[in-house]
Structures are given as structure tokens and as C-alpha cells.
Design a protein around this motif. Structure first.
Motif, short mmCIF file in Angstrom:
data_model
loop_
_atom_site.label_atom_id
_atom_site.label_comp_id
_atom_site.label_asym_id
_atom_site.label_seq_id
_atom_site.Cartn_x
_atom_site.Cartn_y
_atom_site.Cartn_z
N GLU A 33 2.99 -2.93 19.56
CA GLU A 33 1.71 -3.63 19.56
C GLU A 33 1.83 -4.93 18.76
OE1 GLU A 33 -1.70 -1.30 18.37
OE2 GLU A 33 -0.67 0.56 18.93
N PRO A 34 1.99 -6.06 19.39
CA PRO A 34 2.08 -7.33 18.66
C PRO A 34 0.90 -7.57 17.72
CG PRO A 34 2.68 -7.65 20.94
CD PRO A 34 2.17 -6.25 20.85
N SER A 35 -0.27 -7.07 18.09
CA SER A 35 -1.45 -7.29 17.26
C SER A 35 -1.37 -6.55 15.93
CB SER A 35 -2.71 -6.85 18.01
OG SER A 35 -2.65 -5.47 18.32
N PHE A 36 -0.47 -5.55 15.84
CA PHE A 36 -0.34 -4.77 14.61
C PHE A 36 0.71 -5.36 13.65
CE2 PHE A 36 1.30 -0.97 12.23
CZ PHE A 36 0.12 -0.67 11.55
N VAL A 37 1.51 -6.30 14.13
CA VAL A 37 2.59 -6.86 13.32
C VAL A 37 2.08 -7.46 12.00
CG1 VAL A 37 4.37 -8.65 13.21
CG2 VAL A 37 4.18 -7.20 15.24
N PRO A 38 1.03 -8.31 12.01
CA PRO A 38 0.56 -8.86 10.74
C PRO A 38 0.12 -7.77 9.75
CG PRO A 38 -0.36 -10.09 12.57
CD PRO A 38 0.27 -8.87 13.16
N THR A 39 -0.53 -6.72 10.26
CA THR A 39 -0.96 -5.63 9.40
C THR A 39 0.23 -4.92 8.78
OG1 THR A 39 -2.94 -5.27 10.75
CG2 THR A 39 -2.25 -3.45 9.33
N PHE A 40 1.25 -4.67 9.58
CA PHE A 40 2.47 -4.01 9.09
C PHE A 40 3.15 -4.88 8.03
CE2 PHE A 40 7.11 -3.22 9.54
CZ PHE A 40 7.12 -1.89 9.13
N ARG B 233 1.83 -7.25 6.14
CA ARG B 233 1.02 -7.45 4.93
C ARG B 233 0.90 -6.17 4.09
NH1 ARG B 233 -4.32 -7.26 2.99
NH2 ARG B 233 -5.16 -6.30 4.86
N LEU B 234 0.53 -5.07 4.72
CA LEU B 234 0.24 -3.85 3.97
C LEU B 234 1.48 -3.07 3.57
CD1 LEU B 234 -2.92 -2.49 5.83
CD2 LEU B 234 -2.79 -3.97 3.83
N HIS B 235 2.53 -3.14 4.39
CA HIS B 235 3.70 -2.30 4.11
C HIS B 235 4.94 -3.07 3.66
CE1 HIS B 235 1.50 1.14 5.40
NE2 HIS B 235 1.35 0.70 6.62
N LEU B 236 4.93 -4.41 3.86
CA LEU B 236 6.05 -5.21 3.38
C LEU B 236 5.60 -6.27 2.38
CD1 LEU B 236 8.02 -5.69 6.72
CD2 LEU B 236 8.40 -3.99 4.92
N ARG C 142 0.83 -1.21 0.00
CA ARG C 142 0.00 0.00 0.00
C ARG C 142 0.86 1.25 0.00
NH1 ARG C 142 -4.51 0.68 4.30
NH2 ARG C 142 -4.93 2.43 2.95
N LYS C 143 0.23 2.36 -0.39
CA LYS C 143 0.83 3.70 -0.33
C LYS C 143 1.96 3.90 -1.32
CE LYS C 143 -1.77 4.98 3.19
NZ LYS C 143 -2.82 6.01 3.04
N ASN C 144 1.99 3.11 -2.40
CA ASN C 144 3.04 3.28 -3.41
C ASN C 144 2.49 3.85 -4.72
OD1 ASN C 144 5.94 2.12 -2.68
ND2 ASN C 144 4.43 0.85 -1.62
N GLY C 145 1.32 4.44 -4.67
CA GLY C 145 0.79 5.14 -5.84
C GLY C 145 0.19 4.25 -6.91
N ILE D 291 -3.57 -5.53 -9.95
CA ILE D 291 -2.68 -4.99 -8.93
C ILE D 291 -3.24 -5.32 -7.56
CG2 ILE D 291 -1.61 -2.91 -7.98
CD1 ILE D 291 -1.62 -1.62 -10.62
N THR D 292 -2.38 -5.81 -6.68
CA THR D 292 -2.87 -6.18 -5.36
C THR D 292 -1.75 -6.17 -4.33
OG1 THR D 292 -4.21 -7.85 -4.17
CG2 THR D 292 -2.45 -8.66 -5.59
N THR D 293 -2.14 -6.09 -3.08
CA THR D 293 -1.24 -6.34 -1.97
C THR D 293 -1.45 -7.78 -1.51
OG1 THR D 293 -2.92 -5.49 -0.44
CG2 THR D 293 -1.24 -3.95 -1.16
N ALA D 294 -0.64 -8.22 -0.57
CA ALA D 294 -0.77 -9.58 -0.04
C ALA D 294 -2.08 -9.74 0.71
CB ALA D 294 0.42 -9.90 0.87
#
Length: 343
Positions: free
Chosen positions: A279-286, A288-291, A78-81, A201-204
Motif C-alpha cells: 500500500e503506497p499510501s501507508f509508506v509515510p506512516t511506516f 514516520r511511526l516505525h523508522l 512508536r512501540k518502544n516502551g 519524548i516524541t516521534t517524528a
């Protein structure tokens, strides 16, 4: 990563004029519609030009003179235009590709999602005097009546799409599609066109997606990039962090995000990484969406580093003769298998 290194130049040639024509169209007639850059020309980044736009429109068959690539899969965080890029390609296919009676659609898992990108395309047209005077814009469509072409947003209902004769289809966030039906219907609707383009086009994604169309396209792309298989008509573009990478390493952020430092700022990524650390609960989101890493769940109850801190020696001799209570969770569905012995 792309599969551009495997092009057979005995069969294909690079038409620089056609490649630059697509770039020039987007940078001349497509304007930013939101944020600080609103109203300014959409200047493509080098990776957008060299990995996607120029290959799609520049490489052609020596035998037919037609474009080499008919399908393109872009796997990107995400966030790559990606939305502006899709809009620029859609408008080029409508106004400048030369296909008379062109049928171009944007599709997503639901019509609301598809309309988000379409609304940007429509605003690009309205902001450009050259495009606006050639087009008619409606709620869900843009028409170029001079050549009988249109670009419209469609719903995810595959059953109603069998009559289409598409020249271009743009599929957004394929990982969120319920099944492969829409993808298959739209892809097979292009059979009568000489130079069709299916752009996904998609993210994971999240969960068990082994048989999902997004994971199939991802696996297919990875095989093309590694050279395991060959498909001259398919352009594979994959930006991701590897499973063994340190997710808090800035070099990994740069590898996974081609727009790092320009489209997506370093400060934003640092903030998201800090949240993932805290926040361990945010790790999967980080992840998936940013890596762009596939994750089995959207929530973590504990981080890997915290889990490993529990490692230690156990003196079995000291436990002999003590009362022991045992607990076992077999995790037969989707959970953590665990056995606990309390002495």
C-alpha cells in the motif's frame, strides 16, 4: 545516538550509586499495568538504562554536586516502551529524588493524551504497596503529602501555567503540539529549582515543521551529537533511520528501534513493512511511526520504486510533426509539480 561521548570529565563525575538508585527504584516499585506482563516488575532494557536513566541521574557537577543534565530530548519510534519509561521517571522524581515540595507534571498536545501516561503512573502506584501507602491518588493527581509533593496531568493551555514552580516536566509527543508556547512556559517555570528535569519524548512529525518546537529540539539534538555545538545541561537521545536507508531492511529496523526484538517484535515489524510494500499510501506512516523519519505528507500516491520504473528512453525523432497536448501543474502550495506531453 547520544551526546554522551562529549562529556568533559574534568568538570563532571559519574555517581554510580545515584545512577543505580534510580534504576533500582523503577525496577522494584514500578510494575507493568497492561498486557501479558501486567503485575510484573518493570525491568529496564539496557538502552533505557545506559542511554537515559543512568546518565540523567548519575552524571554530576564536580563543582556543585548537582545533576549535570537539566533537559533531555528522546526521539524514538512508536512501540518502544516510551510511556512506561516516562512514568517510571515521574514516580522516581515524586517519591525518591529528595526534592521537598516537588511539582511534577505530564503534558501533551491535549489533556486526553497526557492522561494516558498519567493513568499508567497511577496504576503503578496502586499496584505497589510501598508506594500506595505513601501516596494519595486522585483523578488527575498523585500526592506525596509527607514532603508536600505532587504529580499531576495538565492541559495544553499555556496561558494558565505561569504560576507553576516545576521540579520535573514530562512532555509527550511534542510533534503534535500546536506551537512552542507550552514548552517555553513549562521550561521557564523551573528557574527556582536546583535540579530540575525537563524530559521531552516524541516521534517524528508530518508536514512543514521547520519552525516547530519538535523540529528545533531534534535539530539541536543532532548538532549536539555531531559536536557542532555544546550544551552540558542537555542530554540528546536520537533513534532513527537515515534518509538514504532501505526502509525494508531489517538491519534498519533494528537501528531505528532500540526495543526491536523485545518490546517491539520482529513479526510486528514484518507485518507493517509488508503493508507498506503493498500500500503506497501507508509508506509515510511506516517511515514516520516505525523508522522515525520526518515526512511531508501522511499519504503517498505512488512509491519511489514504482516511480522509477517509469524511467526510459524517448525517441525524439519519432515525435516530430505529431500533434501534442501539454499539461502543467505548478503545485504552488504543497503537491507534486508535473508536466505532461501527450503526442
Amino acid at each position: 545516538m547520544t551526546n554522551l561521548d562529549s562529556i568533559n570529565e574534568k568538570k563532571y563525575y559519574y555517581d554510580e550509586k545515584s545512577a543505580n538508585r534510580a534504576v533500582d527504584f523503577i525496577e522494584t516499585f514500578c510494575l507493568h499495568t497492561k498486557g501479558d506482563l501486567a503485575g510484573q516488575p518493570f525491568i529496564l532494557e539496557e538502552w533505557q538504562k545506559n542511554d537515559i536513566i543512568k546518565p540523567l541521574f548519575g552524571w554530576k557537577s564536580k563543582k556543585t554536586g548537582l545533576r549535570k543534565y537539566r533537559q533531555c530530548f528522546v526521539f524514538i519510534p512508536r512501540k518502544n516502551g516510551k510511556t512506561n519509561l516516562m512514568c517510571g521517571i515521574a514516580l522516581y522524581m515524586l517519591f525518591s529524588d529528595g526534592e521537598k515540595g516537588a511539582e511534577i507534571v505530564s503534558a501533551a498536545a491535549d489533556k486526553f493524551q497526557a492522561r494516558l501516561s498519567f493513568s499508567i503512573s497511577k496504576n503503578m502506584v496502586l499496584q505497589s504497596p510501598e508506594l500506595a501507602k505513601r501516596a494519595n491518588t486522585y483523578r488527575d493527581s498523585i500526592t506525596y503529602d509527607k514532603v508536600g509533593s505532587y504529580y499531576q496531568v495538565i492541559s495544553a493551555d499555556a496561558d494558565t501555567k505561569h504560576g507553576l514552580n516545576l521540579s520535573c516536566c514530562l512532555l509527550d509527543e511534542i510533534h503534535s503540539h500546536k506551537n512552542r508556547d507550552l514548552y517555553d512556559v513549562l521550561l521557564t517555570s523551573m528557574g527556582a529549582r536546583k535540579e530540575p528535569l525537563m524530559l521531552g519524548i516524541t516521534t517524528a512529525g508530518v508536514g512543514d515543521l521547520k519552525t516547530h518546537i519538535s523540529k528545533e529540539l531534534y535539530n539541536y539534538s543532532k548538532k549536539l551529537i555531531s559536536g557542532v555545538i555544546k550544551d552540558d545541561t542537555f542530554l540528546a537521545v536520537v533513534y532513527e533511520a537515515e534518509e538514504e536507508d532501505d526502509i525494508f531492511d531489517e538491519a534498519v529496523w533494528k537501528k531505528a528501534n532500540p526495543g526491536y526484538g523485545t518490546i517491539i517484535t520482529a513479526e510486528y515489524m514484518k507485518q507493517q513493512a509488508l503493508r507498506a510494500k503493498n500500500e503506497p499510501s501507508f509508506v509515510p506512516t511506516f517511515k514516520r511511526l516505525h523508522l522515525n523519519q520526518w515526512v511531508s505528507s501522511e499519504i503517498n500516491w505512488i512509491t519511489d520504486s514504482q516511480f522509477m520504473e517509469c524511467d526510459g528512453e524517448v525517441n525524439i525523432e519519432e515525435l516530430y510533426g505529431k500533434t501534442c497536448f501539454g499539461g502543467l501543474d505548478l503545485a504552488s502550495v504543497r503537491d507534486v509539480t508535473c508536466i505532461t506531453l501527450l503526442f
